[in-house]
Design a protein around this motif. Structure first.
Motif, PDB file in Angstrom:
ATOM      1  N   ASN A 293       0.843  -1.199   0.000  1.00  0.00           N
ATOM      2  CA  ASN A 293       0.000   0.000   0.000  1.00  0.00           C
ATOM      3  C   ASN A 293       0.880   1.251   0.000  1.00  0.00           C
ATOM      4  O   ASN A 293       1.119   1.843   1.054  1.00  0.00           O
ATOM      5  CB  ASN A 293      -0.924  -0.017   1.222  1.00  0.00           C
ATOM      6  CG  ASN A 293      -1.840   1.206   1.292  1.00  0.00           C
ATOM      7  OD1 ASN A 293      -1.895   2.010   0.368  1.00  0.00           O
ATOM      8  ND2 ASN A 293      -2.540   1.359   2.395  1.00  0.00           N
ATOM      9  N   PRO A 294       1.380   1.659  -1.167  1.00  0.00           N
ATOM     10  CA  PRO A 294       2.277   2.819  -1.221  1.00  0.00           C
ATOM     11  C   PRO A 294       1.612   4.099  -0.700  1.00  0.00           C
ATOM     12  O   PRO A 294       0.455   4.378  -1.000  1.00  0.00           O
ATOM     13  CB  PRO A 294       2.601   2.943  -2.717  1.00  0.00           C
ATOM     14  CG  PRO A 294       2.352   1.586  -3.277  1.00  0.00           C
ATOM     15  CD  PRO A 294       1.192   1.045  -2.495  1.00  0.00           C
ATOM     16  N   GLN A 295       2.362   4.828   0.092  1.00  0.00           N
ATOM     17  CA  GLN A 295       1.945   6.111   0.673  1.00  0.00           C
ATOM     18  C   GLN A 295       0.736   5.989   1.600  1.00  0.00           C
ATOM     19  O   GLN A 295       0.143   7.000   1.985  1.00  0.00           O
ATOM     20  CB  GLN A 295       1.665   7.156  -0.409  1.00  0.00           C
ATOM     21  CG  GLN A 295       2.858   7.429  -1.309  1.00  0.00           C
ATOM     22  CD  GLN A 295       2.706   8.672  -2.139  1.00  0.00           C
ATOM     23  OE1 GLN A 295       2.855   9.792  -1.648  1.00  0.00           O
ATOM     24  NE2 GLN A 295       2.418   8.496  -3.420  1.00  0.00           N
ATOM     25  N   GLY A 296       0.330   4.753   1.934  1.00  0.00           N
ATOM     26  CA  GLY A 296      -0.853   4.552   2.756  1.00  0.00           C
ATOM     27  C   GLY A 296      -2.136   4.915   2.042  1.00  0.00           C
ATOM     28  O   GLY A 296      -3.204   4.991   2.635  1.00  0.00           O
ATOM     29  N   LYS A 297      -2.031   5.085   0.697  1.00  0.00           N
ATOM     30  CA  LYS A 297      -3.192   5.510  -0.099  1.00  0.00           C
ATOM     31  C   LYS A 297      -3.358   4.647  -1.348  1.00  0.00           C
ATOM     32  O   LYS A 297      -4.134   4.991  -2.234  1.00  0.00           O
ATOM     33  CB  LYS A 297      -3.029   6.970  -0.534  1.00  0.00           C
ATOM     34  CG  LYS A 297      -2.842   7.953   0.604  1.00  0.00           C
ATOM     35  CD  LYS A 297      -2.534   9.348   0.059  1.00  0.00           C
ATOM     36  CE  LYS A 297      -2.268  10.330   1.180  1.00  0.00           C
ATOM     37  NZ  LYS A 297      -1.898  11.676   0.647  1.00  0.00           N
ATOM     38  N   ASN A 298      -2.598   3.546  -1.411  1.00  0.00           N
ATOM     39  CA  ASN A 298      -2.576   2.721  -2.623  1.00  0.00           C
ATOM     40  C   ASN A 298      -2.250   3.557  -3.855  1.00  0.00           C
ATOM     41  O   ASN A 298      -2.788   3.339  -4.947  1.00  0.00           O
ATOM     42  CB  ASN A 298      -3.911   1.990  -2.809  1.00  0.00           C
ATOM     43  CG  ASN A 298      -4.080   0.855  -1.810  1.00  0.00           C
ATOM     44  OD1 ASN A 298      -3.226  -0.012  -1.691  1.00  0.00           O
ATOM     45  ND2 ASN A 298      -5.181   0.877  -1.076  1.00  0.00           N
ATOM     46  N   THR A 299      -1.347   4.509  -3.659  1.00  0.00           N
ATOM     47  CA  THR A 299      -0.943   5.395  -4.742  1.00  0.00           C
ATOM     48  C   THR A 299       0.579   5.448  -4.807  1.00  0.00           C
ATOM     49  O   THR A 299       1.241   5.844  -3.847  1.00  0.00           O
ATOM     50  CB  THR A 299      -1.474   6.824  -4.520  1.00  0.00           C
ATOM     51  OG1 THR A 299      -2.894   6.786  -4.418  1.00  0.00           O
ATOM     52  CG2 THR A 299      -1.082   7.729  -5.681  1.00  0.00           C
ATOM     53  N   GLU A 300       1.126   5.044  -5.937  1.00  0.00           N
ATOM     54  CA  GLU A 300       2.575   5.048  -6.077  1.00  0.00           C
ATOM     55  C   GLU A 300       3.125   6.464  -6.235  1.00  0.00           C
ATOM     56  O   GLU A 300       2.449   7.349  -6.735  1.00  0.00           O
ATOM     57  CB  GLU A 300       2.989   4.216  -7.291  1.00  0.00           C
ATOM     58  CG  GLU A 300       2.735   2.739  -7.170  1.00  0.00           C
ATOM     59  CD  GLU A 300       3.177   1.999  -8.419  1.00  0.00           C
ATOM     60  OE1 GLU A 300       4.393   1.864  -8.631  1.00  0.00           O
ATOM     61  OE2 GLU A 300       2.283   1.565  -9.180  1.00  0.00           O
ATOM     62  N   ARG A 301       4.361   6.616  -5.804  1.00  0.00           N
ATOM     63  CA  ARG A 301       5.108   7.842  -6.064  1.00  0.00           C
ATOM     64  C   ARG A 301       6.182   7.526  -7.094  1.00  0.00           C
ATOM     65  O   ARG A 301       6.854   6.494  -7.009  1.00  0.00           O
ATOM     66  CB  ARG A 301       5.766   8.359  -4.776  1.00  0.00           C
ATOM     67  CG  ARG A 301       6.565   9.640  -4.990  1.00  0.00           C
ATOM     68  CD  ARG A 301       7.030  10.232  -3.673  1.00  0.00           C
ATOM     69  NE  ARG A 301       8.140   9.494  -3.085  1.00  0.00           N
ATOM     70  CZ  ARG A 301       8.671   9.773  -1.900  1.00  0.00           C
ATOM     71  NH1 ARG A 301       8.143  10.734  -1.160  1.00  0.00           N
ATOM     72  NH2 ARG A 301       9.688   9.076  -1.432  1.00  0.00           N
ATOM     73  N   GLY A 302       6.339   8.388  -8.060  1.00  0.00           N
ATOM     74  CA  GLY A 302       7.343   8.153  -9.085  1.00  0.00           C
ATOM     75  C   GLY A 302       8.738   8.046  -8.501  1.00  0.00           C
ATOM     76  O   GLY A 302       9.097   8.775  -7.566  1.00  0.00           O
ATOM     77  N   VAL A 303       9.533   7.136  -9.046  1.00  0.00           N
ATOM     78  CA  VAL A 303      10.910   6.932  -8.601  1.00  0.00           C
ATOM     79  C   VAL A 303      11.823   6.926  -9.824  1.00  0.00           C
ATOM     80  O   VAL A 303      11.373   6.856 -10.966  1.00  0.00           O
ATOM     81  CB  VAL A 303      11.066   5.609  -7.821  1.00  0.00           C
ATOM     82  CG1 VAL A 303      10.227   5.627  -6.551  1.00  0.00           C
ATOM     83  CG2 VAL A 303      10.671   4.396  -8.682  1.00  0.00           C
TER      84      VAL A 303
END
Length: 312
Positions: A293-303
């Motif tokens: 669960n990225p960011q605790g929001k199921n939203t990925e951050r670009g890397v």
């Protein structure tokens, strides 16, 4: 006349202020936002086609489900673990990975380009490279220093901090970038280096004094020892790795401190372990989906980069 002079002076002061602020904003944007592509990296299929080589691969016999993958070349087994409850609950994912050849553990850049401020979601980079398994890397593109060796190629040689190196013989080790040269690393068979840190386990021992660790001295840097989402890589033995991704900043998981992270790798049997980029970057991809669960929001951050496993 005096009033005109005052107005003129005010306009001059305002213009100077605007120019100064604009200059500062541009430098910040240039440092953190504007893409700087230095090298475009062709993927293996494109490179083979351009050189006239046959890019076809033999069919791979593999078995898989939502949490496991096994073939003649590698095995991946992922476990979701939930510990604690309420505000002290921690959710994390452990991937036990074994490969026949260390070159199967590869690195890839966002947009297949090396440089600064070039980003894509971990899942998109993984899909572009037909990855079976992937995690976010060290976000090398956020900074202009460190030693960056990827898939055996040296891209950056600005020794700064404690890095980690993955060798052709399937071993990994942390090292001081200012003491071990990139030439020495390559001569010893370096395939990948990552420059984030800190090391968590070194020569079988948990690293002490992880409190108040700072990775960079650049703008916005802060200590990273408190509970946060995390990504890390460990080695149990040659060609036997363990990856851990910890969720955080949500009701389901508070994240882990560096001390907790180091102890977890020790409990998993790692003889070497290293902390990678965490926080909103922490992402685990497996068989076409994001597992955590990225960011605790199921939203990925670009890397800027990933480590991944692929069959071809």
């Amino acid at each position: 006349m005096n009033k005109r002079r005052v107005i003129k002076r005010s306009w001059i002061i305002a213009l100077i202020a605007i120019l100064l602020i604009g200059g500062v904003l541009y430098r910040l944007a240039d440092r953190y936002l504007i893409e700087h592509v230095e090298v475009v990296v062709a993927d293996s299929a494109t490179a083979a086609a351009s050189s006239g080589e046959d890019s076809t691969t033999q069919a791979v016999h593999a078995e898989s489900d939502d949490w496991n993958y096994s073939s003649d070349d590698m095995s991946v087994s992922i476990e979701k673990v939930v510990k604690g409850s309420g505000s002290d609950q921690i959710t994390y994912y452990v991937a036990d990975v074994q490969v026949d050849d260390a070159t199967l553990l590869q690195s890839a850049f966002a947009d297949n380009a090396y440089g600064r401020n070039i980003t894509e979601d971990t899942s998109d980079i993984a899909k572009d490279h037909s990855a079976i398994f992937a995690i976010n890397g060290d976000y090398y593109g956020f900074r202009a220093d460190g030693v960056v060796i990827r898939n055996g190629v040296l891209y950056r040689n600005e020794p700064t901090r404690e890095g980690v190196v993955l060798y052709k013989d399937g071993t990994m080790a942390s090292y001081d970038e200012t003491e071990v040269s990139a030439d020495t690393l390559l001569a010893n068979g370096a395939l990948q280096t990552l420059s984030f840190g800190p090391a968590l386990i070194r020569n079988g021992n948990i690293v002490e004094d992880l409190d108040n660790v700072k990775i960079d001295t650049n703008f916005g840097n802060r200590g990273i020892s408190n509970a946060n989402p995390r990504t890390g890589i460990g080695m149990i033995s040659a060609n036997h790795y363990v990856f851990v991704v910890v969720d955080g900043r949500s009701d389901e998981s508070r994240g882990m401190t560096l001390d907790e992270f180091a102890n977890l790798f020790s409990d998993l049997g790692a003889t070497e372990a290293y902390n990678l980029d965490g926080g909103g970057s922490s992402t685990l991809y497996f068989m076409g989906r994001v597992v955590n669960n990225p960011q605790g929001k199921n939203t990925e951050r670009g890397v800027s980069d990933i480590l991944y496993l692929g069959e071809g």
